[in-house]
Scaffold this motif. Structure first.
Motif, PDB file in Angstrom:
ATOM      1  N   GLY B 153       0.817  -1.210   0.000  1.00  0.00           N
ATOM      2  CA  GLY B 153       0.000   0.000   0.000  1.00  0.00           C
ATOM      3  C   GLY B 153       0.849   1.257   0.000  1.00  0.00           C
ATOM      4  N   MET B 154       1.893   1.270   0.831  1.00  0.00           N
ATOM      5  CA  MET B 154       2.732   2.466   0.900  1.00  0.00           C
ATOM      6  C   MET B 154       3.492   2.676  -0.403  1.00  0.00           C
ATOM      7  SD  MET B 154       1.904   3.884   3.639  1.00  0.00           S
ATOM      8  CE  MET B 154       2.907   5.287   3.201  1.00  0.00           C
ATOM      9  N   PHE B 155       3.951   1.570  -1.023  1.00  0.00           N
ATOM     10  CA  PHE B 155       4.622   1.701  -2.319  1.00  0.00           C
ATOM     11  C   PHE B 155       3.667   2.317  -3.351  1.00  0.00           C
ATOM     12  CE2 PHE B 155       7.950  -1.611  -1.196  1.00  0.00           C
ATOM     13  CZ  PHE B 155       9.005  -0.725  -1.329  1.00  0.00           C
ATOM     14  N   LEU B 156       2.419   1.858  -3.346  1.00  0.00           N
ATOM     15  CA  LEU B 156       1.447   2.403  -4.303  1.00  0.00           C
ATOM     16  C   LEU B 156       1.186   3.883  -4.041  1.00  0.00           C
ATOM     17  CD1 LEU B 156      -1.208  -0.442  -4.779  1.00  0.00           C
ATOM     18  CD2 LEU B 156       0.780   0.110  -6.158  1.00  0.00           C
ATOM     19  N   VAL B 157       1.089   4.233  -2.759  1.00  0.00           N
ATOM     20  CA  VAL B 157       0.853   5.640  -2.413  1.00  0.00           C
ATOM     21  C   VAL B 157       2.025   6.494  -2.893  1.00  0.00           C
ATOM     22  CG1 VAL B 157       0.727   7.268  -0.488  1.00  0.00           C
ATOM     23  CG2 VAL B 157      -0.711   5.230  -0.483  1.00  0.00           C
ATOM     24  N   VAL B 158       3.247   5.996  -2.667  1.00  0.00           N
ATOM     25  CA  VAL B 158       4.436   6.730  -3.108  1.00  0.00           C
ATOM     26  C   VAL B 158       4.430   6.875  -4.630  1.00  0.00           C
ATOM     27  CG1 VAL B 158       6.939   6.553  -3.369  1.00  0.00           C
ATOM     28  CG2 VAL B 158       5.892   6.169  -1.144  1.00  0.00           C
ATOM     29  N   LEU B 159       4.091   5.787  -5.326  1.00  0.00           N
ATOM     30  CA  LEU B 159       4.108   5.790  -6.784  1.00  0.00           C
ATOM     31  C   LEU B 159       3.010   6.658  -7.387  1.00  0.00           C
ATOM     32  CD1 LEU B 159       4.789   2.184  -8.137  1.00  0.00           C
ATOM     33  CD2 LEU B 159       6.040   4.278  -8.631  1.00  0.00           C
ATOM     34  N   PHE B 160       1.774   6.470  -6.903  1.00  0.00           N
ATOM     35  CA  PHE B 160       0.639   7.052  -7.626  1.00  0.00           C
ATOM     36  C   PHE B 160       0.010   8.268  -6.971  1.00  0.00           C
ATOM     37  CE2 PHE B 160       0.721   2.598  -9.046  1.00  0.00           C
ATOM     38  CZ  PHE B 160       0.928   2.838 -10.396  1.00  0.00           C
ATOM     39  N   SER B 161       0.287   8.512  -5.685  1.00  0.00           N
ATOM     40  CA  SER B 161      -0.406   9.673  -5.120  1.00  0.00           C
ATOM     41  C   SER B 161       0.502  10.704  -4.466  1.00  0.00           C
ATOM     42  CB  SER B 161      -1.495   9.245  -4.142  1.00  0.00           C
ATOM     43  OG  SER B 161      -1.376   7.941  -3.759  1.00  0.00           O
ATOM     44  N   THR B 162       1.794  10.414  -4.318  1.00  0.00           N
ATOM     45  CA  THR B 162       2.596  11.455  -3.695  1.00  0.00           C
ATOM     46  C   THR B 162       3.861  11.797  -4.470  1.00  0.00           C
ATOM     47  OG1 THR B 162       3.492   9.760  -2.249  1.00  0.00           O
ATOM     48  CG2 THR B 162       1.802  11.177  -1.318  1.00  0.00           C
ATOM     49  N   ILE B 163       4.875  10.939  -4.362  1.00  0.00           N
ATOM     50  CA  ILE B 163       6.191  11.367  -4.809  1.00  0.00           C
ATOM     51  C   ILE B 163       6.393  11.264  -6.320  1.00  0.00           C
ATOM     52  CG2 ILE B 163       8.658  10.894  -4.585  1.00  0.00           C
ATOM     53  CD1 ILE B 163       8.121  10.242  -1.687  1.00  0.00           C
ATOM     54  N   VAL B 164       6.064  10.111  -6.898  1.00  0.00           N
ATOM     55  CA  VAL B 164       6.358   9.915  -8.314  1.00  0.00           C
ATOM     56  C   VAL B 164       5.312  10.587  -9.212  1.00  0.00           C
ATOM     57  CG1 VAL B 164       6.928   8.244 -10.093  1.00  0.00           C
ATOM     58  CG2 VAL B 164       7.518   7.759  -7.715  1.00  0.00           C
ATOM     59  N   TRP B 165       4.089  10.084  -9.156  1.00  0.00           N
ATOM     60  CA  TRP B 165       2.990  10.752  -9.872  1.00  0.00           C
ATOM     61  C   TRP B 165       1.916  11.107  -8.862  1.00  0.00           C
ATOM     62  CZ3 TRP B 165       4.335   5.734 -11.973  1.00  0.00           C
ATOM     63  CH2 TRP B 165       5.194   5.822 -13.097  1.00  0.00           C
ATOM     64  N   GLN B 166       1.180  12.175  -9.125  1.00  0.00           N
ATOM     65  CA  GLN B 166       0.049  12.499  -8.252  1.00  0.00           C
ATOM     66  C   GLN B 166      -1.246  12.311  -9.029  1.00  0.00           C
ATOM     67  OE1 GLN B 166       2.520  15.360  -8.361  1.00  0.00           O
ATOM     68  NE2 GLN B 166       3.683  14.135  -6.919  1.00  0.00           N
ATOM     69  N   VAL B 167      -1.545  11.046  -9.354  1.00  0.00           N
ATOM     70  CA  VAL B 167      -2.698  10.812 -10.218  1.00  0.00           C
ATOM     71  C   VAL B 167      -3.886  10.197  -9.475  1.00  0.00           C
ATOM     72  CG1 VAL B 167      -1.485  10.684 -12.406  1.00  0.00           C
ATOM     73  CG2 VAL B 167      -1.593   8.665 -10.940  1.00  0.00           C
ATOM     74  N   LEU B 168      -3.646   9.586  -8.329  1.00  0.00           N
ATOM     75  CA  LEU B 168      -4.744   8.930  -7.620  1.00  0.00           C
ATOM     76  C   LEU B 168      -4.804   9.426  -6.180  1.00  0.00           C
ATOM     77  CD1 LEU B 168      -4.242   5.269  -8.877  1.00  0.00           C
ATOM     78  CD2 LEU B 168      -6.141   6.781  -9.430  1.00  0.00           C
ATOM     79  N   PRO B 169      -6.015   9.485  -5.614  1.00  0.00           N
ATOM     80  CA  PRO B 169      -6.127   9.944  -4.225  1.00  0.00           C
ATOM     81  C   PRO B 169      -5.484   8.960  -3.247  1.00  0.00           C
ATOM     82  CG  PRO B 169      -8.255   9.227  -5.071  1.00  0.00           C
ATOM     83  CD  PRO B 169      -7.320   9.206  -6.220  1.00  0.00           C
ATOM     84  N   ALA B 170      -4.757   9.485  -2.263  1.00  0.00           N
ATOM     85  CA  ALA B 170      -4.097   8.636  -1.275  1.00  0.00           C
ATOM     86  C   ALA B 170      -5.044   8.240  -0.150  1.00  0.00           C
ATOM     87  CB  ALA B 170      -2.879   9.349  -0.697  1.00  0.00           C
ATOM     88  N   VAL B 171      -6.119   8.993   0.010  1.00  0.00           N
ATOM     89  CA  VAL B 171      -7.112   8.631   1.019  1.00  0.00           C
ATOM     90  C   VAL B 171      -8.495   8.706   0.399  1.00  0.00           C
ATOM     91  CG1 VAL B 171      -5.857   9.348   3.078  1.00  0.00           C
ATOM     92  CG2 VAL B 171      -7.186  11.014   1.814  1.00  0.00           C
ATOM     93  N   THR B 172      -9.415   7.923   0.964  1.00  0.00           N
ATOM     94  CA  THR B 172     -10.783   7.990   0.473  1.00  0.00           C
ATOM     95  C   THR B 172     -11.543   9.019   1.300  1.00  0.00           C
ATOM     96  OG1 THR B 172     -11.128   6.068   1.842  1.00  0.00           O
ATOM     97  CG2 THR B 172     -11.062   5.699  -0.496  1.00  0.00           C
ATOM     98  N   VAL B 173     -12.333   9.802   0.624  1.00  0.00           N
ATOM     99  CA  VAL B 173     -13.195  10.762   1.313  1.00  0.00           C
ATOM    100  C   VAL B 173     -14.621  10.467   0.868  1.00  0.00           C
ATOM    101  CG1 VAL B 173     -13.581  13.175   1.851  1.00  0.00           C
ATOM    102  CG2 VAL B 173     -11.341  12.428   1.088  1.00  0.00           C
ATOM    103  N   ILE B 174     -15.290   9.648   1.652  1.00  0.00           N
ATOM    104  CA  ILE B 174     -16.649   9.271   1.281  1.00  0.00           C
ATOM    105  C   ILE B 174     -17.568   9.657   2.429  1.00  0.00           C
ATOM    106  CG2 ILE B 174     -18.201   7.366   0.738  1.00  0.00           C
ATOM    107  CD1 ILE B 174     -15.670   5.911  -0.368  1.00  0.00           C
ATOM    108  N   ALA B 175     -18.459  10.578   2.176  1.00  0.00           N
ATOM    109  CA  ALA B 175     -19.379  11.022   3.214  1.00  0.00           C
ATOM    110  C   ALA B 175     -20.347   9.890   3.563  1.00  0.00           C
ATOM    111  CB  ALA B 175     -20.151  12.243   2.733  1.00  0.00           C
TER     112      ALA B 175
END
Lengths: 292, 322
Positions: B153-175
């Protein structure tokens, strides 16, 4: 075909170790795991700062003299990393050893006694398997708090059925063999039959399983720490460290997260490689494609 | 299916599943009875008077005999009323009902993707056995199988939502009241972690199982008598290879029951796994009891379904039951 194919197919323990050691994957696995064990146990002696020494503003990425910057509460990330491996490794190792001892005894007793005792023991194991490990550990934590020895106990005991199943599965066919009958005829005590006749014949699958369980124990214990359940919230711990720093991943200070993530990843891949080498060796010896 | 053996088998398995759940319920309840701290005291805090603690104990039914409390809890649980949360002082169903649905959505999504994907990879590796593809995929699978979910999970977050690309949300925000199906972009990473955790096991078993069946006498026999390759594959090989695969699929869906805890916590996903971690933190016993029972029921049901599917689909086992 040799005269005694039955006896030759029995994988002896040094055989499995020796055969698996010939494989590159085992050597790489051992090298990786050794490196991480060294870091976890001796890293603290080369740590530049104290485990709980605040040096400046929390999460400051480039403080002079700090290799990877600062983390939570202004602690040095590199120092926390060097301190944080030991708890996970020690707990995972102890719980696996506990599970190994209890699981082997239960598996051997069940296989040797068969019928009612076997049924009772293995049904109990089945019920214990009805809950995923991490849930069992969480229930224990909810009851008594996240004390280290309780987590070790909970992970160890919830691993017992998995090992008992493997041991019983292998030992059941061993019980039928002639040397067990002759040991019984000679009047050897039950303990000796279990320990000296059955045990040596289940070590190959046991080694493979033990390694797999160690990998899972690292995952569960690391995961529990990641969820924030450790006995001492102030002590450095790789799992906890990831959780504490993942909020500042994007804020220019990725190392508090990255160092422990990479360490746990390498550690589990290392144990996974060793386990794969062992199981390839055991399977090869079983099929007679490799000489023991 | 007019086969008595099969029905007897199904009946026995059902009973065993129910018995398992009953034992789990006793264990979970007993565990909470062993609790060293008094829940009433825990809710009211240290400063509460003895009288108010006693009043609350009475209100929560904590002063009654354990067996009576257990029976009361169990009968209400079975009738769909798990009681009230200690902390929120609300009916559990009110604030956890949505979360059960959200978690089920996540699990179904992960299963629907991971099962066909891993069967494809397994079958293709079996076919391309000992080729470069087989070696690469088996080593990738080995590495993935070793990694804990939170590391993946952390690798995916690093890859897709923070450091490498910022293309996917790192957290879900569902009311609350809003379904996760309205936020499919937020589902991608949590689902991906569960899929990456499950695929290696199913794919490896599928590969081994297909190779074993392919080398078996009956497949050889079918080939020798001149059956077309299509018939050999679908009539002889596949049904016999499915048994072990079903077992592993079940084990993996069951593994999801544990995996969701870490994954939901990591992505702040509003499901029961995250809720379990949160209620453990505040020791909300009724919620813990309920969630553990839900997860155990999921686990037992999936294993039961796999056992049945294995027997019904594997020709060898089906005939043995006659």
């Amino acid at each position: 075909m040799t005269a005694l194919p039955e006896q030759q197919s029995t994988p002896a323990p040094p055989g499995v170790l020796r055969v698996s050691w010939r494989m590159w994957r085992t050597k790489i696995g051992v090298a990786i795991v050794s490196l991480l064990v060294l870091i976890a146990f001796f890293g603290r002696f080369i740590a530049p700062f104290g485990e709980n020494e605040a040096l400046g503003i929390p999460n400051d990425p480039d403080l002079e003299g700090s290799l990877f910057g600062l983390g939570k509460l202004g602690y040095d990330v590199w120092t926390r990393f060097l301190y944080g491996g030991r708890p996970i490794l020690v707990q995972a190792f102890l719980s696996t050893v506990l599970a190994l001892v209890l699981g082997t005894i239960i598996g051997l007793v069940a296989a040797y006694n068969r019928r009612r005792l076997d049924d009772a023991l293995m049904r109990t194991m089945d019920v214990m398997l009805a809950l995923p490990q991490i849930i069992l550990v969480l229930v224990v934590i909810a009851m008594f708090g996240a004390q280290t020895w309780l987590v070790v106990l909970a992970v160890g005991i919830s691993t017992v059925p998995r090992i008992a199943r493997v041991v019983r599965g292998t030992a059941v066919s061993v019980v039928e063999r002639d040397f067990v009958a002759s040991a019984e005829a000679l009047g050897e005590p039950k303990m000796r039959i279990l320990g000296a006749e059955l045990l040596p014949n289940v070590t190959a699958p046991l080694l493979v399983e033990a390694n797999l369980r160690l990998t899972f124990a690292i995952a569960v214990i690391g995961g529990i720490a990641f969820l924030g359940f450790t006995s001492d919230p102030g002590a450095a711990n790789w799992g906890l460290m990831i959780n504490e720093h993942r909020g500042v991943l994007a804020g220019g200070q990725p190392w508090g997260t990255m160092l422990p993530v990479i360490a746990i990843a390498l550690l589990t891949i290392g144990t996974g490689l060793i386990g794969d080498g062992l199981s390839r060796a055991a399977a090869g010896i079983d099929r007679g494609t490799v000489d023991a | 299916m007019g086969n008595i053996g099969v029905w007897k088998f199904i009946g026995r398995r059902l009973l065993l599943g129910l018995a398992t759940l009953l034992v789990v319920s006793i264990v979970v309840f007993a565990a909470t009875q062993l609790l060293p701290s008094d829940p009433a005291r825990a809710i009211l805090g240290r400063d509460a008077t003895e009288q108010s603690v006693n009043a609350l104990r009475e209100e929560l039914g904590l002063d009654r005999p354990a067996v009576e409390q257990y029976w009361d809890w169990l009968t209400r649980l079975v009738s769909g009323d798990p009681g009230e949360s200690f902390n929120a002082r609300l009916p559990i169903m009110d604030y956890i009902g949505d979360r059960v649905l959200n978690s089920l959505f996540l699990l179904v999504l992960a299963s629907v993707i991971s099962i066909p994907l891993s069967l494809l990879i397994g079958a293709y590796s079996a076919r391309k056995r000992d080729t470069a593809f087989d070696h690469v995929s088996s080593n990738v699978m080995l590495a993935l199988a070793s990694l804990p979910e939170f590391v993946i999970g952390m690798f995916l977050v690093v890859l897709f939502s923070t450091i490498v690309w910022q293309v996917l949300p790192a957290v879900t925000v569902i009311a609350s009241g809003e379904g996760p199906w309205n936020h499919l972009d937020q589902m991608i990473l949590p689902t991906a972690v569960l899929v990456l955790g499950a695929v290696p096991y199913i794919a490896r078993t599928a590969r081994a199982s297909i190779i074993e069946v392919n080398e078996s006498d009956y497949v050889e026999m079918a080939r020798l008598k001149g059956a077309p390759e299509e018939v050999v594959l679908w009539r002889h090989a596949v049904p016999n290879a499915l048994g072990p695969v079903f077992q592993v699929i079940a084990l993996n869906v069951a593994y999801f029951a544990g995996g969701v805890i870490v994954v939901e916590f990591l992505f702040n996903y509003p499901g029961i796994g995250g809720a379990l971690a949160a209620s453990v933190r505040v020791r909300d016993i009724p919620v813990i009891q309920f969630l553990v029972m839900v997860l155990a029921a999921l686990y037992v049901t999936v294993n039961l379904a796999a056992d049945l599917a294995t027997v019904l689909v594997t020709p060898r086992l089906r005939t043995r039951l006659k």
